[in-house]
Design an enzyme around this catalytic site. Structure first.
Site, PDB file in Angstrom:
ATOM      1  N   ASN A 567       0.831  -1.202   0.000  1.00 34.68           N
ATOM      2  CA  ASN A 567       0.000   0.000   0.000  1.00 34.68           C
ATOM      3  C   ASN A 567       0.866   1.253   0.000  1.00 34.68           C
ATOM      4  O   ASN A 567       2.059   1.205  -0.284  1.00 34.68           O
ATOM      5  CB  ASN A 567      -0.926  -0.011   1.218  1.00 34.68           C
ATOM      6  CG  ASN A 567      -0.140   0.107   2.516  1.00 34.68           C
ATOM      7  OD1 ASN A 567       0.914  -0.505   2.662  1.00 34.68           O
ATOM      8  ND2 ASN A 567      -0.640   0.888   3.448  1.00 34.68           N
ATOM      9  N   CYS A 569       2.083   2.836   2.407  1.00 37.37           N
ATOM     10  CA  CYS A 569       3.110   2.885   3.445  1.00 37.37           C
ATOM     11  C   CYS A 569       3.845   1.570   3.612  1.00 37.37           C
ATOM     12  O   CYS A 569       4.580   1.397   4.579  1.00 37.37           O
ATOM     13  CB  CYS A 569       2.488   3.290   4.781  1.00 37.37           C
ATOM     14  SG  CYS A 569       1.371   4.679   4.666  1.00 37.37           S
ATOM     15  N   GLU A 571       3.028  -1.452   4.488  1.00 36.14           N
ATOM     16  CA  GLU A 571       2.782  -2.424   5.552  1.00 36.14           C
ATOM     17  C   GLU A 571       1.628  -3.379   5.244  1.00 36.14           C
ATOM     18  O   GLU A 571       1.456  -4.380   5.934  1.00 36.14           O
ATOM     19  CB  GLU A 571       2.514  -1.719   6.896  1.00 36.14           C
ATOM     20  CG  GLU A 571       1.096  -1.232   7.123  1.00 36.14           C
ATOM     21  CD  GLU A 571       0.816   0.115   6.482  1.00 36.14           C
ATOM     22  OE1 GLU A 571      -0.200   0.743   6.827  1.00 36.14           O
ATOM     23  OE2 GLU A 571       1.623   0.542   5.639  1.00 36.14           O
TER      24      GLU A 571
END
Length: 961
Positions: A567, A569, A571
């Protein structure tokens, strides 16, 4: 040299800025007087000569303008500054300019005049008859008794704070006719200046800010014109009832909230929890989270937490009991929901999810449908990850037109501009990350999307990019072998393959290039591409490096699809397809709040995790879905992402240094406990509510837990390419038996997000990050905030080392304790900052966490004195340790906090902000090209040109947390 006595030259500042003189008189701000004062100071030291006059004239003009702008940034809507404030800024300007002799003369001059005034009895006093101007224009005498009450309440229970000092210093900044808000501002500004001397003043400042919040909300709701902290014990309940009524009438709150037993919930609000906020945390809530009407915030902190709790308890059987349970968790800062959940829970449009992952198909209709979905999802505060690998490469044949494709890059420019245009409902910048697999023929141009040179039509300056790297590529790098780039239109099945199956098929396609069956390809040494990847990461901060195979081989849902990207970020690792947009709902455990008497309290952690997982599971059913593919995926798989924050604070509380075996062991042990309790909580929810739809066939259903899936990665990758600790301490066999009996409620349970703003709300360190600096100024959308490491201050005070000299030393050395000789070595080790911790410790701790996670973690890598070798070793190590993803590479930026005198009157004695985390540092000009080989051999210089680290608040990752 006294600026109050110098003649006026030119009034340059807007008339909304005024100066309080020592007599209490109010005069217009006049930047010309500053320039005159500086010229006088120079002439007193340098004498009257042409060279000095020319140098001083330019400096005085520049400095006076800079000081004026500093005050305007501080008080954009106008206000007053004390004459002492201005003189402090003159000192700072002289020292910044390197004019130490002049600065010293100016300081001595001020001291001499202060003594003279004192001897003459001319001591600054508040005006004897101050009146306060109310909102309606009427005036009333200043209520000194109420000021004393506010300040005493603000200081209650805090050590080493002086309420009398705050009152006295604040009164010096008041004038006859000051507004009610002006009185509050004076109190807060005084307390803010003291934060760097005593960290507890951040709580004092926050409590003083509460007075503004109460006055604004309570008067709007018709409850009271103003209220003290103690009065809120009785007023919170009626304020909550009025808030629900108004919010529904304004069509902002979900009418279903009125169906709760509001009296019971109102009685559960605990006004004492308002005292737990830091100034940064409370100001952030006020600026960005509280509901408002016509720019008037009518939501208070405990009301907001109850609104969120109610919004998450809508479908519970005993809604009130669950709402109170959820409220307690949030308001005590044991756990915090993600930003979208805090924004929207309990509102009429409850978009509560954090992350959306999509796969873009290889046709024009599908591409623009995906871009439309981006806009819709971004509108409601979602962070986006797009998989662009299926889209054919530059030069590939287009059957419908018999033409040639322009490749991926032109479409990414459209995605970039869409993210700018649709800025998450006007609340935050739109945030998207594009992923591309390393074998894609457009990968070389993809690597350069964030460069500041080249054709700007083929650049994306506002979006993020990430490499989706198969294990085979890393093996070729290690083996110094060749690598082949393909168009997905030629070999479309590579997109859905991973592990050994990918390797076999990839090698078949390579064989076709040698027989002439495939003509559109490019062959190159794998190390050359790896160097370019690292070089671009160093220069622009992008693309991030993420690993396809561990994300898929360890995915519990590999029976139901493929993980094509992470995604925004890095994670989240969920399956995507044309029919499914992956959705993840995030929240984070405050690990620091679970360290009791120097130990991790497992019983408390278990309670917190169980409630948190329930809250996250509820999000799935309550959530608003902007596109049907997202609803379909979320209801079928029900993934959630429980993470942690405050890891660094938890280490401090145990007297553990980040760069240590003990920290790695704690990362392992704490994550194991979070993992165990989260998985068990999801299984127990399955017993209560039913298994998720696609459970059968998952790794869960086969008795394979995240720790077990490491063996699958080892078998597929090869023993020599995986070096991971697999030790465990808990009874995992019993948990496997429970899952076999009950199943799982959620396909995925854990993911460690960056927690950009929610950690600020809770007043703890972000996510798994090491301390950035021990003293700096954090700058975000809510303003500038002095941040001092309270743990360090406590330890220095215990050793009798905390004094003005230490404060100035920390400023001089940019928050680092390493060069300060009188600090003991054990404290230097404990309080090493992010760039003083070798990156191997970050990777080792992350590897220990990763073995317990069914998803991934946002892992920033801090590297001081970047070299090609160090980057190469660090990222190879990340892959060998089995990490699924990495996030930002951060190299030390060339910024520093001010080296300032710290006395009364300064709003923020440390006013240079820590460098922004997301923005890359200035790129080298086109006339100074830097080749890849120069970079990798260390000839490109240090990391000052890489994206700078520091205030992590304004990352795109804030869309997640």
């Amino acid at each position: 040299m006294d600026t109050s006595d110098t003649p006026s030259v030119t009034v340059t500042a807007p008339q909304r800025l005024r100066v309080i003189k020592r007599t209490g008189d109010l005069v217009p701000f006049d930047a010309g007087k500053i320039a005159v004062a500086m010229r006088k100071a120079f002439l007193a030291v340098e004498g009257d000569n042409a060279d000095a006059f020319s140098r001083v004239r330019d400096l005085a003009e520049q400095a006076s303008a800079a000081i004026e702008q500093a005050f305007l940034r501080r008080l954009p809507d106008g206000g007053t500054v004390h004459i002492e404030d201005i003189q402090d800024q003159v000192e700072l300007a002289l020292m910044r300019a390197g004019e130490q002799k002049v600065a010293r003369a100016y300081v001595l001059y001020r001291e001499a005049h202060a003594r003279a005034r004192a001897e003459a009895g001319d001591i600054a006093r508040p005006h004897p008859s101050l009146n306060v101007t109310l909102a309606d224009g009427s005036t009333r005498p200043l209520d000194l008794g109420r000021i004393d009450t506010l300040v005493q309440d603000a200081c209650a229970g805090l050590e080493n704070v002086d309420p009398q000092r705050i009152v006295e210093e604040s009164l010096k900044n008041l004038y006859d006719g000051v507004t009610v808000d002006g009185v509050s501002q004076a109190l807060m500004m005084t307390a803010r200046t003291l934060v760097e001397k005593e960290p507890n003043y951040t709580y004092v400042t926050a409590r003083l800010l509460q007075d503004n919040l109460r006055r604004e909300a309570l008067s709007f709701l018709g409850i009271a014109e103003e209220a003290t902290y103690q009065e809120m014990a009785e007023l919170y309940r009626p304020a909550f009832l009025a808030y629900i009524e108004r919010g529904i009438a304004f069509e902002q709150l979900d009418p279903a909230l009125a169906e709760f037993d509001l009296e019971r919930l109102g009685a559960a609000l605990d006004h004492t929890r308002d005292s737990a906020f830091t100034y940064l945390g409370l100001q952030t809530l006020y600026d960005r989270y509280f509901l408002h009407r016509d720019e008037v915030r009518f939501e208070l902190p405990q009301v907001m937490f109850m609104r969120v709790a109610m919004g998450l308890a809508l479908n519970e059987d005993d809604r009130e009991a669950r709402a109170i349970e959820f409220y307690d968790l949030l308001s005590r800062f044991d756990y915090m929901a993600s930003t979208p959940t805090l924004f929207n829970a309990g509102t009429v449009r409850s978009q509560l999810s954090s992350c959306y992952l999509t796969t873009v198909p290889d046709d024009l209709d599908g591409i623009y449908s995906a871009i439309r979905d981006n806009a819709l999802l971004s509108k409601w505060a979602g962070g986006l990850g797009n998989d662009w690998t299926p889209v054919r490469a530059l030069g590939a044949w287009i059957k419908g037109t018999n033409g040639r494709s322009q490749g991926v890059v032109p479409f990414l420019k459209v995605v970039n501009d869409t993210a700018v245009a649709v800025n998450q409902g006007g609340k935050r910048k739109g945030a998207v990350c594009a992923y591309l697999e390393t074998w894609h023929l457009d990968i070389e141009e993809f690597l350069e999307l964030r460069k500041n040179t080249g054709d700007d039509r083929r650049r994306t300056h506002d979006m993020n990019t990430a490499n989706w790297v198969p294990d085979l590529f890393m093996k070729r790098v290690f083996e110094d072998a060749e690598w082949t780039l393909f168009s997905p239109s030629t070999c479309p099945d590579l997109h859905d393959l991973y592990g050994a199956a990918f390797e076999r098929r990839y090698e078949e396609y390579e064989a076709m290039t040698r027989t002439g069956e495939i003509t559109l390809f490019k062959r190159m040494p794998a190390k050359d591409l790896w160097r370019r990847m690292l070089s671009m990461l160093f220069e622009t901060g992008h693309p991030w490096i993420t690993f396809k195979d561990p994300c898929n081989l360890r995915s519990p849902q590999q029976h139901a699809g493929v993980v094509h990207s992470s995604n925004l970020c890095t994670e989240i690792t969920l399956n995507t397809s044309a029919d499914e947009v992956a959705v993840c709902n995030l929240g984070s455990i405050n690990l620091a709040a679970h360290i009791i008497d120097g130990e991790l309290d497992d019983a408390k952690l278990k309670r917190t995790v169980r409630t948190a997982v329930r809250m996250l599971d509820n999000v799935i059913d309550i959530n608003y879905y902007a596109v049907p593919q997202a609803r379909r995926a979320n209801f079928r798989h029900r993934p959630v992402g429980l993470g942690i924050m405050g890891f660094q604070d938890a280490l401090y509380a145990q007297d553990i240094a980040y760069a240590s075996d003990a920290a790695v062991a704690f990362a392992d042990r704490s994550m194991e406990q979070v993992s165990y309790h989260a998985i068990e909580a999801s299984s127990d929810l399955a017993a209560e509510r039913g298994r998720y739809e696609s459970f059968d066939g998952s790794l869960w259903s086969q008795g394979i837990l995240p720790i077990d899936s490491l063996e699958k990665l080892r078998l597929e990758r090869g023993e020599s390419y995986l070096d991971v600790d697999t030790s465990a301490t808990l009874d995992w066999a019993a948990l496997r038996d429970k899952i076999a009996d009950q199943g799982m409620r959620n396909s995925n349970v854990m993911a460690i997000a960056p927690t950009a703003t929610i950690s600020n709300i809770c007043g703890v360190s972000q996510s798994i990050e090491p301390t950035y600096q021990n003293l700096y100024v954090k700058s975000n959308l809510s303003g500038e905030f002095t941040v001092v490491n309270a743990h360090l201050v406590h330890d220095l005070k215990a050793r009798g080392l905390w004094d003005e000299v230490m404060i100035n030393d920390l400023k001089y050395y940019d928050g680092s304790v390493q060069p300060i000789e009188r600090i003991p070595d054990e404290l230097k080790t404990k309080y090493a900052t992010a760039f003083e911790v070798e990156p191997k410790w970050l990777v080792e701790a992350a590897a220990r966490r990763q073995k317990w996670l069914d998803q991934a973690q946002s892992l920033n890598l801090y590297i001081k004195g970047v070299s090609g070798k160090k980057l190469d070793v660090t990222y190879r190590m990340a892959w060998l340790r089995g990490l699924k993803t990495t996030y930002y590479l951060r190299a030390l930026g060339a910024t520093s906090v001010e080296k300032s005198t710290v006395e009364r009157g300064t709003l923020n004695a440390v006013s240079n902000q820590a460098p922004g985390a997301n923005a890359p540092a200035p790129q080298p000009p086109a006339s100074e090209p830097r080749g890849v080989e120069d970079f990798l051999t260390g000839k490109a210089g240090s990391g000052s040109r890489a994206p700078s680290a520091g205030d992590l608040d304004e990352l795109g990752c804030e869309a997640c947390q």
